[in-house]
Design an enzyme around this catalytic site. Structure first.
Site, PDB file in Angstrom:
ATOM      1  CG  ASP A 196      38.870  35.861  41.049  1.00 32.18           C
ATOM      2  OD1 ASP A 196      39.959  36.390  41.346  1.00 32.18           O
ATOM      3  OD2 ASP A 196      37.788  36.205  41.567  1.00 32.18           O
ATOM      4  CD  GLU A 216      43.164  35.165  43.483  1.00 33.87           C
ATOM      5  OE1 GLU A 216      43.531  36.177  44.106  1.00 33.87           O
ATOM      6  OE2 GLU A 216      41.989  34.949  43.188  1.00 33.87           O
TER       7      GLU A 216
END
Length: 673
Positions: free
Chosen positions: A351, A404
């Site tokens: 993330d 990401e």
């Protein structure tokens, strides 16, 4: 006054969640661990080499050393505790077993200046609730959960629980062959799931399902829909439900909301037994400031960077790991490998990578400090990513790491030895933004914005891209996917089927957030179930059937996945018919006969007898049509084979004429050679 806790002692017969507590036993997972003895005779699990690796930032299995471990020492069963607190002048273990008495079980600081405190406490074991009582050098007192605990109390309770990760796995068939399922030339279609809100108890919508209940419902559903992988939004222990799991306090523990670590492992096992891979969202970018968590763990800035310009995240009001501190690097590297080792997961989606790569991320001038070369890149985070990916692919070459990352940082999914960060894949955020912006437009005006679709292939092969339609696109005023689409009900569903058809036939692997597959109408809510009753209605039932068919098409047609990340797997046939808003392209596999022809009509006007240039002469058969009646479409199709003619079109000597449905996608394959 002693703090009250809901978890019971392991020395009685009360139950914790789904498991019956018994007298402490020695799990097989730890009995083989050799004990070390320091100069004072203190039991220890650390060797001198462990300390060296820990302090150099290269220890990858700290979960075998730190935390709480039930062991037998000198013929007595008890629990060994170890915690890193170099700025503490006193540390003790407090829990139900000693009435939360801060002075009854003081820990011993190691003699090697590592800052590690240890203690063996006899006659304690699995199921004990505990914390560390820490006194900082300044006299400040703290009560902290265990950073390496494998299980925690259910929020809002905050104590750690003595537990283990022993599990007799029954997924050997998957583990042995998963390299072919997780490979970059394999079809990877990911179903993104938030455990708390995918489905709730129908008789009590406030009650979250357990890991076991989720497994019973999720596994057959994902298998039936044809997704190849599931990605769980963060399952690590998090105290605050509205954070969706992205504010973690227990990095080494599956969330206790849904059951024990073994319950979580059983969920993964059942997915594997059904031939479904498991990816986990992993958050090394920031952590919350909860009093029992990592923030100011020993009274100092132990895990977070001490400089607020590097140690505080203004977007998420949370704290950033100190990537330059070797012990913190060991903590993060060990954590990544923990989930691959103990929980058999098939990959990590990392993330907020961009927030880690840039020192000026979400900061104004004067709010950030350049690196030693005067640049904006976070050199320590970059080196961490490289080491992380090298370690993962060395130990687990049959898994994937996925970044990401929303910027043009070069080489995110390129090998470290070529100068890249070493990730296996990267989310294609540009494709997502351009595609949604295009589809949100009234079809009458799409002809002016056709470049939104074609631009993606300018950079599509600079990285190994995954196409994401994730949770971030359907929350907080962004609207659900179906309600982003313009037009009346029929057009909105046709538009969404068309979008999914474009996604599944575009180069790259796929990710779709739960609910999108059946046209969830409301925005995603973290504390409420998806609206499963919508499947009783024809438009939603048709949408689910369409996604299921697309998954089947994707998995069975090699042209859609064998060359996902190379330019020779994609070829534009025509991008210039702006007036009709039709684009045509081909997807190619390793064999010429696998080539597919894709035609997309972005307007609600059907096009009969539409001419398209074809890659080669032959007879073309329609193998997918998003306007099929079983998908809630109008049924405009090409039921018969289409023989190419020697009519030059789109720069090709052969062409065919076909019916292109309104707001529809047609996929054709040559049927004879």
């Amino acid at each position: 006054m002693a703090k009250r806790n809901t978890t019971t002692s392991a020395n009685n017969t009360a139950s914790v969640q789904t498991e019956q507590l018994v007298q402490p036993t020695v799990p097989q997972a730890v009995t083989d661990e050799p004990a070390q003895t320091g100069p004072s005779g203190t039991y220890s699990r650390f060797t001198d080499f462990d300390i060296h690796l820990f302090r150099s930032g290269t220890h990858y299995k700290l979960y075998e050393k730190f935390g709480s471990h039930v062991v037998e020492h000198n013929g007595v069963i008890g629990t060994y505790f170890a915690v890193w607190a170099p700025s503490a002048r006193y540390v003790s273990v407090i829990g139900n077993f000693n009435g939360w008495n801060k002075g009854s079980h003081p820990m011993n600081v190691r003699w090697d200046s590592s800052g590690i405190w240890e203690i063996f406490i006899p006659h304690t074991g699995r199921g004990e609730a505990y914390k560390y009582f820490i006194v900082h050098e300044s006299g400040r007192e703290l009560e902290k959960g265990d950073p390496y605990a494998h299980w925690w109390e259910i929020p809002p309770q905050t104590a750690s629980i003595v537990w283990d990760t022993y599990y007799e796995w029954q997924d050997q068939e998957w583990m042995t062959g998963r390299g072919t399922k997780n490979a970059l030339d394999a079809p990877i279609s990911v179903y993104e799931v938030h455990l708390s809100s995918w489905r709730r108890d129908p008789s009590n919508p406030e009650r979250e399902l357990s890991y076991g209940e989720i497994a019973d419902a999720l596994v057959p559903y994902v298998q039936d829909m044809g997704f190849t992988h599931v990605e769980f939004m963060p399952v690590m222990q998090y105290p605050y439900a509205p954070s969706w799991g992205y504010q973690i306090t227990g990095y080494y523990a599956p969330s206790s909301r849904f059951g024990t670590p073994q319950d979580f492992m059983r969920l993964i096992e059942k997915l594997h037994q059904a031939g479904i891979g498991v990816l986990l969202d992993w958050v090394p970018s920031h952590f919350p400031g909860d009093a029992h968590g990592l923030y100011e763990f020993d009274g100092s800035h132990l895990y977070e960077h001490p400089d607020r310009r590097r140690g505080y995240h203004p977007d998420w009001k949370s704290y950033i790991f100190n990537y330059s501190r070797p012990e913190v690097r060991s903590f993060l590297l060990s954590n990544a490998l923990f989930w691959l080792d103990r929980c058999h997961v098939d990959g990590l989606r990392v993330d907020a990578v961009a927030s880690m790569l840039y020192l000026d991320y979400s900061r104004n001038v004067g709010e950030w400090e350049p690196n030693i070369f005067g640049g904006r890149e976070n050199l320590e985070a970059i080196s961490l990513f490289k080491e992380l990916n090298q370690a993962i692919y060395k130990e687990y070459p049959d898994v994937q790491t996925i970044a990401e990352e929303s910027t043009a940082f070069p080489g995110v999914s390129r090998p470290v030895y070529t100068g890249g960060l070493g990730f296996g894949m990267k989310w294609m955020m540009g494709w997502m933004n351009d595609t949604l912006r295009y589809f949100e437009r009234d079809p009458a005006f799409r002809k002016f914005h056709q470049d939104n679709l074609t631009f993606s292939t300018v950079y599509a092969f600079t990285e190994n891209f995954m196409l994401p339609l994730s949770h971030d696109e359907v929350v907080y005023g962004k609207n659900s996917l179906i309600n982003k689409m313009p037009g009346d009900e029929w057009q909105r569903f046709a538009n969404l089927r068309l979008l999914f058809s474009y996604m599944f036939t575009h180069s790259g692997t796929k990710l779709l957030f739960m609910g999108g597959e059946f046209g969830q109408t409301s925005e995603w809510k973290f504390d409420a179930s998806l609206d499963w009753h919508l499947l009783e209605f024809a438009p939603h039932k048709g949408m689910a059937a369409c996604v299921k068919a697309l998954n089947t098409l994707y998995r069975t047609e090699p042209a859609l996945y064998e060359r996902n990340f190379t330019a020779d797997g994609f070829e534009w046939i025509d991008t210039m018919d702006r007036e009709n808003s039709i684009v045509t392209y081909a997807r190619k596999g390793n064999r010429p006969e696998d080539t597919l022809l894709i035609v997309l009509n972005m307007t609600p006007v059907p096009r009969a007898d539409y001419r398209v240039g074809v890659p080669s002469a032959g007879s073309y058969q329609e193998i997918f049509n998003s306007d099929a009646k079983e998908f809630y479409g109008g049924g405009i199709s090409n039921p018969n084979a289409l023989q190419s003619l020697e009519e030059k079109w789109h720069g090709r000597p052969q062409s065919i004429r076909l019916n292109v449905p309104p707001l529809g996608a047609v996929v054709l394959k040559k049927s004879n050679y």
